[in-house]
Design an enzyme around this catalytic site. Structure first.
Site, PDB file in Angstrom:
ATOM      1  N   ALA A 155       0.835  -1.200   0.000  1.00  0.00           N
ATOM      2  CA  ALA A 155       0.000   0.000   0.000  1.00  0.00           C
ATOM      3  C   ALA A 155       0.869   1.249   0.000  1.00  0.00           C
ATOM      4  CB  ALA A 155      -0.918   0.011   1.223  1.00  0.00           C
ATOM      5  N   ASP A 156       0.285   2.319  -0.504  1.00  0.00           N
ATOM      6  CA  ASP A 156       0.947   3.621  -0.428  1.00  0.00           C
ATOM      7  C   ASP A 156      -0.126   4.690  -0.234  1.00  0.00           C
ATOM      8  OD1 ASP A 156       3.660   5.064  -0.845  1.00  0.00           O
ATOM      9  OD2 ASP A 156       2.237   6.229  -2.030  1.00  0.00           O
ATOM     10  N   THR A 157       0.134   5.617   0.689  1.00  0.00           N
ATOM     11  CA  THR A 157      -0.845   6.651   1.018  1.00  0.00           C
ATOM     12  C   THR A 157      -0.230   8.034   0.865  1.00  0.00           C
ATOM     13  OG1 THR A 157      -1.918   5.184   2.628  1.00  0.00           O
ATOM     14  CG2 THR A 157      -2.382   7.545   2.822  1.00  0.00           C
ATOM     15  N   GLY A 170      -3.269   3.683  -2.428  1.00  0.00           N
ATOM     16  CA  GLY A 170      -3.227   2.657  -3.457  1.00  0.00           C
ATOM     17  C   GLY A 170      -2.982   1.304  -2.814  1.00  0.00           C
TER      18      GLY A 170
END
Length: 221
Positions: free
Chosen positions: A97-99, A134
């Site tokens: 994940a990426d925020t 994501g």
């Protein structure tokens, strides 16, 4: 007497046979490709057994003015980095994940120091911003991961100079996109959110669950 009546599977009160499960000492089927303690905690909260393997990736090398495209690219890259570097990972599930936080068209990453954190908090004060995460889930044996995005709108109240200074003194701004954690001190200043709360924490758990079940994952405990 009819011996078949006592054979396994023929007794009317026999408990159904359950499929074998992984032994207790087996590595979890799911890899969390992240060093985030928040994501680790969220997966534990929903009963999703996993192993933490942070990716070795230069995130600063990835740039894009579109926050949605940026988190999609980074999440997929993190999943691939762990898949390539970890023996046997191609036969396990990988979650990455990426925020990012975006306000007035500007993407806010993790502040490098207190001054940059102060600038970010001032931008958030009195405004509604977007938190974009994501998610990349790579099922075993698949050629590519499934990548999706969660969006949440968050509104900060207007902060006084004293409130900003007090917040910065807590150091709660360190190592987090947008210089705040909704579950931390910044929660005092958040008036309203629209969308997934866990997305703002760092992992939209309903989206994760939806993708996993879509691909047939059945290891929620």
């Amino acid at each position: 007497r009819d011996a078949s009546r006592h054979r396994p599977g023929n007794h009317p009160f026999q408990a159904p046979v359950t499929p074998p499960t992984e032994p207790d000492n087996a590595a979890p089927r799911l890899i969390l490709a992240s060093g985030s303690s928040r994501r680790h905690d969220l997966l534990n909260q929903i009963g999703l057994n996993h192993e933490v393997i942070p990716p070795h990736l230069d995130e600063e090398a990835f740039t894009d003015d579109d926050p949605v495209k940026l988190v999609q690219t980074l999440a997929a890259a993190k999943a691939e980095a762990v898949r390539v570097a970890t023996p046997g990972a191609s036969q396990r599930w990988i979650l990455a994940a990426d925020t990012v936080v975006a306000v007035d068209g500007q993407i806010l990453g993790k502040p490098s120091d207190r001054e940059q954190a102060a600038t970010m908090v001032r931008k958030l004060s009195g405004h509604t911003h977007l938190v974009v995460t994501g998610i990349a889930i790579w099922p075993p044996g698949m050629a590519t991961p499934t990548v999706r995005v969660a969006n949440t709108n968050v509104t900060f109240t207007s902060l006084t100079a004293g409130e900003i200074e007090h917040y910065l003194e807590t150091n709660d701004w360190k190592d987090v996109a947008g210089a705040y954690r909704i579950q931390g001190r910044a929660g005092l200043y958040i008036e309203w959110i629209s969308g997934s709360y866990s997305n703002v924490v760092g992992l939209p758990i309903h989206l994760v669950y939806s993708i996993l079940t879509e691909h047939g994952y059945q290891r929620l405990r």
